[in-house]
Design an enzyme around this catalytic site. Structure first.
Site, PDB file in Angstrom:
ATOM      1  N   GLU A  23      59.138 -25.998 -12.135  1.00  0.00           N
ATOM      2  CA  GLU A  23      60.363 -26.786 -12.237  1.00  0.00           C
ATOM      3  C   GLU A  23      61.572 -25.854 -12.070  1.00  0.00           C
ATOM      4  O   GLU A  23      61.604 -24.757 -12.631  1.00  0.00           O
ATOM      5  CB  GLU A  23      60.377 -27.455 -13.616  1.00  0.00           C
ATOM      6  CG  GLU A  23      61.569 -28.318 -13.918  1.00  0.00           C
ATOM      7  CD  GLU A  23      61.435 -29.009 -15.276  1.00  0.00           C
ATOM      8  OE1 GLU A  23      62.284 -29.866 -15.569  1.00  0.00           O
ATOM      9  OE2 GLU A  23      60.488 -28.687 -16.032  1.00  0.00           O
ATOM     10  N   LYS A  99      62.751 -36.406 -11.223  1.00  0.00           N
ATOM     11  CA  LYS A  99      62.197 -36.491 -12.574  1.00  0.00           C
ATOM     12  C   LYS A  99      62.625 -37.796 -13.254  1.00  0.00           C
ATOM     13  O   LYS A  99      63.813 -38.083 -13.373  1.00  0.00           O
ATOM     14  CB  LYS A  99      62.671 -35.278 -13.373  1.00  0.00           C
ATOM     15  CG  LYS A  99      61.984 -35.063 -14.721  1.00  0.00           C
ATOM     16  CD  LYS A  99      62.461 -33.751 -15.329  1.00  0.00           C
ATOM     17  CE  LYS A  99      61.734 -33.375 -16.609  1.00  0.00           C
ATOM     18  NZ  LYS A  99      62.178 -32.065 -17.132  1.00  0.00           N
ATOM     19  N   CYS A 132      57.141 -31.934 -15.446  1.00  0.00           N
ATOM     20  CA  CYS A 132      57.118 -31.581 -16.856  1.00  0.00           C
ATOM     21  C   CYS A 132      57.166 -32.774 -17.814  1.00  0.00           C
ATOM     22  O   CYS A 132      56.159 -33.406 -18.087  1.00  0.00           O
ATOM     23  CB  CYS A 132      58.269 -30.601 -17.130  1.00  0.00           C
ATOM     24  SG  CYS A 132      58.033 -29.548 -18.582  1.00  0.00           S
TER      25      CYS A 132
END
Length: 259
Positions: A23, A99, A132
């Site tokens: 990330e 995300k 994540c």
């Protein structure tokens, strides 16, 4: 980027099929405001991280996934996302994934992406992209057993999930002895969050596997300690998980896994 180039220099076309980086791979992760991250925001198609991914994809003839801070202009509105680029073997941008579930650090500057997605890639099957916090409960407020990410990809029958991470070591783990191996705690937690993929329904006689690839940061940044433990897991519908390989919590390197 120079360091990444050096780490990959020994690899040639045919050595790697899919390359996954962490990330916000080249910028660091901990930004406390929009003003702080503003100089590092990148264009969707021509930014430094995407250009690097295109270059390595062409050089290695492989798919490349890299996390980066994206600036996207929608009309007159500038929107900031924590994103991944997914580039094919020809160096073409196939998908920008944004995300969906933001961690508190992301909320300082980023907008939520539109949601989880899969891409049909003839060579690979159904590919899911992830960053994540996506695998966690939404804002840590949703019920732990909602498994939003896991259920989405179970229903989609996703074949491979490519997850870029800046996953932190928990404060309780930071306080333990440096000789204590906590990396398996992290990897086991990831497996738990993917439990629906090990419980998905399939037709009798059908066999379904999902490969989960996690590339995590290591080291320290502005008071945060990363958990490391980059790993590749094979998840089957019969509630089984096979850890194919992983790096240690403090190990930096290129992990090559044959799936």
């Amino acid at each position: 980027m120079t360091k990444a180039d050096q780490m990959l220099d020994r690899y040639q076309p045919g050595d790697i099929d899919i390359l996954v980086l962490p990330e916000l791979a080249f910028t660091g992760y901990v930004f406390e405001s929009i003003d702080e991250i503003e100089p590092y925001l990148e264009d969707t198609c021509t930014g430094p991280s995407v250009s690097w991914a295109k270059k390595q994809a062409t050089r290695l003839s492989c798919f490349v996934v890299v996390g980066y801070p994206e600036k996207y202009v929608d009309g007159e509105e500038l929107i900031r996302y924590n994103s991944q680029c997914f580039v094919n073997r020809q160096g073409e941008l196939v998908k920008t994934y944004r995300k969906a579930f933001l961690y508190e650090t992301d909320e300082n500057w980023a907008s939520e992406g539109p949601g989880f997605e899969t891409i049909d890639i003839p060579e690979l099957g159904k590919v899911g992209l992830a960053i994540c916090m996506d695998i966690n409960p939404y804002q840590f407020k949703a019920d732990f057993y909602d498994f939003e990410f896991g259920h989405y990809h179970s229903n989609a029958k996703t074949n491979i999930i490519l997850c870029s991470m800046a996953w932190l070591k928990s404060k309780s783990k930071e306080d333990t002895s440096k000789n204590s191996d906590t990396v398996m705690d992290t990897i086991n937690y990831w497996a738990v969050r993917l439990l629906p993929l090990m419980r998905q329904s399939v037709e009798e006689g059908e066999e379904h596997h999902t490969v989960f690839v996690a590339c995590n940061r290591i080291g320290f940044e502005r008071g945060s300690t990363y958990a490391g433990g980059s790993a590749v897991m094979d998840l089957s519908h019969s509630e089984k998980v096979q850890l194919l390989d992983h790096l240690k919590g403090d190990e930096e390197g290129v992990l090559v896994v044959d799936t």
